[in-house]
Write a protein that holds these residues in place. Sequence first.
Motif, PDB file in Angstrom:
ATOM      1  N   TRP A  49       1.506 -11.014  19.528  1.00  6.57           N
ATOM      2  CA  TRP A  49       2.006 -12.372  19.749  1.00  6.57           C
ATOM      3  C   TRP A  49       3.541 -12.387  19.781  1.00  6.57           C
ATOM      4  O   TRP A  49       4.153 -12.974  20.667  1.00  6.57           O
ATOM      5  CB  TRP A  49       1.479 -13.332  18.690  1.00  6.57           C
ATOM      6  N   LEU A  50       4.184 -11.709  18.815  1.00 12.13           N
ATOM      7  CA  LEU A  50       5.639 -11.714  18.763  1.00 12.13           C
ATOM      8  C   LEU A  50       6.245 -11.014  19.979  1.00 12.13           C
ATOM      9  O   LEU A  50       7.236 -11.490  20.554  1.00 12.13           O
ATOM     10  CB  LEU A  50       6.126 -11.051  17.467  1.00 12.13           C
ATOM     11  N   ALA A  51       5.650  -9.893  20.395  1.00 11.46           N
ATOM     12  CA  ALA A  51       6.148  -9.190  21.579  1.00 11.46           C
ATOM     13  C   ALA A  51       6.041 -10.074  22.815  1.00 11.46           C
ATOM     14  O   ALA A  51       6.971 -10.136  23.642  1.00 11.46           O
ATOM     15  CB  ALA A  51       5.376  -7.889  21.781  1.00 11.46           C
ATOM     16  N   LEU A  64       2.466 -22.370  23.822  1.00  8.39           N
ATOM     17  CA  LEU A  64       1.820 -23.026  22.689  1.00  8.39           C
ATOM     18  C   LEU A  64       1.236 -21.940  21.784  1.00  8.39           C
ATOM     19  O   LEU A  64       0.212 -21.331  22.126  1.00  8.39           O
ATOM     20  CB  LEU A  64       0.685 -23.951  23.158  1.00  8.39           C
ATOM     21  N   PRO A  65       1.860 -21.633  20.649  1.00  7.74           N
ATOM     22  CA  PRO A  65       1.269 -20.660  19.724  1.00  7.74           C
ATOM     23  C   PRO A  65       0.120 -21.302  18.947  1.00  7.74           C
ATOM     24  O   PRO A  65       0.270 -22.417  18.447  1.00  7.74           O
ATOM     25  CB  PRO A  65       2.424 -20.297  18.780  1.00  7.74           C
ATOM     26  N   GLY A 113      12.005 -23.707  30.025  1.00  6.17           N
ATOM     27  CA  GLY A 113      10.770 -23.602  29.260  1.00  6.17           C
ATOM     28  C   GLY A 113      10.839 -24.265  27.902  1.00  6.17           C
ATOM     29  O   GLY A 113      11.908 -24.686  27.436  1.00  6.17           O
ATOM     30  N   GLU A 114       9.671 -24.345  27.252  1.00  9.16           N
ATOM     31  CA  GLU A 114       9.560 -25.077  25.990  1.00  9.16           C
ATOM     32  C   GLU A 114       8.654 -24.348  25.006  1.00  9.16           C
ATOM     33  O   GLU A 114       7.767 -23.579  25.397  1.00  9.16           O
ATOM     34  CB  GLU A 114       8.961 -26.463  26.247  1.00  9.16           C
ATOM     35  N   LEU A 115       8.884 -24.627  23.748  1.00 12.07           N
ATOM     36  CA  LEU A 115       7.937 -24.266  22.693  1.00 12.07           C
ATOM     37  C   LEU A 115       7.107 -25.510  22.420  1.00 12.07           C
ATOM     38  O   LEU A 115       7.648 -26.582  22.152  1.00 12.07           O
ATOM     39  CB  LEU A 115       8.669 -23.831  21.430  1.00 12.07           C
ATOM     40  N   ILE A 116       5.790 -25.370  22.514  1.00 12.96           N
ATOM     41  CA  ILE A 116       4.882 -26.501  22.330  1.00 12.96           C
ATOM     42  C   ILE A 116       4.270 -26.402  20.935  1.00 12.96           C
ATOM     43  O   ILE A 116       3.760 -25.349  20.548  1.00 12.96           O
ATOM     44  CB  ILE A 116       3.768 -26.491  23.396  1.00 12.96           C
ATOM     45  N   GLN A 117       4.342 -27.496  20.190  1.00 10.79           N
ATOM     46  CA  GLN A 117       3.818 -27.509  18.834  1.00 10.79           C
ATOM     47  C   GLN A 117       3.014 -28.778  18.612  1.00 10.79           C
ATOM     48  O   GLN A 117       3.054 -29.709  19.430  1.00 10.79           O
ATOM     49  CB  GLN A 117       4.973 -27.453  17.820  1.00 10.79           C
ATOM     50  N   THR A 162       3.065 -18.506  13.988  1.00 11.46           N
ATOM     51  CA  THR A 162       2.698 -19.417  15.068  1.00 11.46           C
ATOM     52  C   THR A 162       3.227 -20.820  14.774  1.00 11.46           C
ATOM     53  O   THR A 162       3.080 -21.721  15.588  1.00 11.46           O
ATOM     54  CB  THR A 162       1.168 -19.470  15.239  1.00 11.46           C
ATOM     55  N   HIS A 163       3.833 -21.003  13.599  1.00  6.80           N
ATOM     56  CA  HIS A 163       4.419 -22.291  13.198  1.00  6.80           C
ATOM     57  C   HIS A 163       5.933 -22.151  13.243  1.00  6.80           C
ATOM     58  O   HIS A 163       6.478 -21.067  13.008  1.00  6.80           O
ATOM     59  CB  HIS A 163       3.942 -22.661  11.794  1.00  6.80           C
ATOM     60  N   SER A 164       6.627 -23.249  13.501  1.00  3.74           N
ATOM     61  CA  SER A 164       8.083 -23.185  13.676  1.00  3.74           C
ATOM     62  C   SER A 164       8.804 -22.656  12.441  1.00  3.74           C
ATOM     63  O   SER A 164       9.818 -21.963  12.557  1.00  3.74           O
ATOM     64  CB  SER A 164       8.631 -24.566  14.047  1.00  3.74           C
TER      65      SER A 164
END
Length: 433
Positions: A49-51, A64-65, A113-117, A162-164
Amino acid sequence: MTAPLFYVDNTPYSQADCDHIVRGLAERPEFQSPVGCRFAVCLQDTAHWLALCLWLKPLGASVLPIHPGTPYPAAKALAEDTGCSYLLFGEQLQEVTPETLGGVTRTASAEGGELIQLSSGTTGKAKTITRPWRDIDRELAAYVAHFTEARALTPVVACPVTHSYGLICGVLAARERGIAPHVVTNLNPRFIIARLRAVPEHLLYASPTLISLLMRMLPEQEMLHAVMLSGAPLPAPVLTQLRDRCLRLRQQYGCSEAGCVAVSADVTEPGLLGHPLPHLSVQAGASAGQPDEILITVKATGQRIHSKDLGYFDHRGQLHFLARTDDTINVAGINVYPGAVEDVFLGYPGIREAVAFKQPDAFAGERVCLRFVADSDIDTDQLRQWSRDRLSPHQVPSLIEQVESISRLPNGKVSRRLLSESLADKGQREVLA
């Protein structure tokens, strides 16, 4: 050997290792033009996931993690609800074929792009929060510049990346400083303690529940180096216990829309949140006696965020949290803050947990109620009498109930709203019976 970018449990991962993990993705049609695509990612292997995250972010993709423990039907539903184009679900990246969702190939998103939470859902149904990567980069720069005490420390991240909180403040901020964070996915307390011993000058990112457990298991003569708290401020008795078991106790405060808002490098009292980060403008009450809603403005964009948290600034310019505005109990025109009530009851011998919440009252508008967990049965009438010597009359709970456990949301937080609703439902059922 190439320096690691990060560790997962005992294993180091270098840039070459990450390149190997994502090798071949650029040839896949789903990734050839990722701008405007939303990728929902639920991978059980945290390193994968991190890679993938570190590879997709500079490409301008939106991500979206999803927590790796999420079952496939729930992960797919989350992906569809948030308008994702593809779902990547499985153990490791090479084993996963991106699943196209509903024929969606492009979704309007911010440039870059965006981080979706998803919001915590403490005060209602969780909502989708999208944060442009460029805003997160501003947060990272401000977090690193403001939180100078962390420069010589190695983050040990024992919370979901997976959380901010774990991803941005734990992993990405460490990378911003040029430090390889240690991500822990084996949540056996003995394993975590061993990892902390292997990194003597550590900064532990973890939930308050896990931190409390580690403190209880740590040998009496041993202390943790530095601990970061996040979320609702701890009750005073618990805070005192933690301060006795670590060299430095820190607290950060934030919200889904803005990320980290303030950091306190040395928490000496409940609710002390420290100074706001420099990329934000924060408004709150003028004093403890004149609190107001904490309002946050992102300077670069002018975005204004209502936190729904009640707080104030002290004479040193440090922000303090009192309560959620929704949780504040108005008893005959006088505000009662749940934390103040809980701190008193947690001082009673044997009480391990206490949560104050409100109920409507025909005469006072609202009344204080309390549920608590204790090591043995406690006479609630005697407990109420004991509390009258330590609380103002409007703070004394009209209902005190001992329970075996207090229900929590999936993120570990207590929803006072749900406790209030469950008590109202219980009362209705008793009336009907």
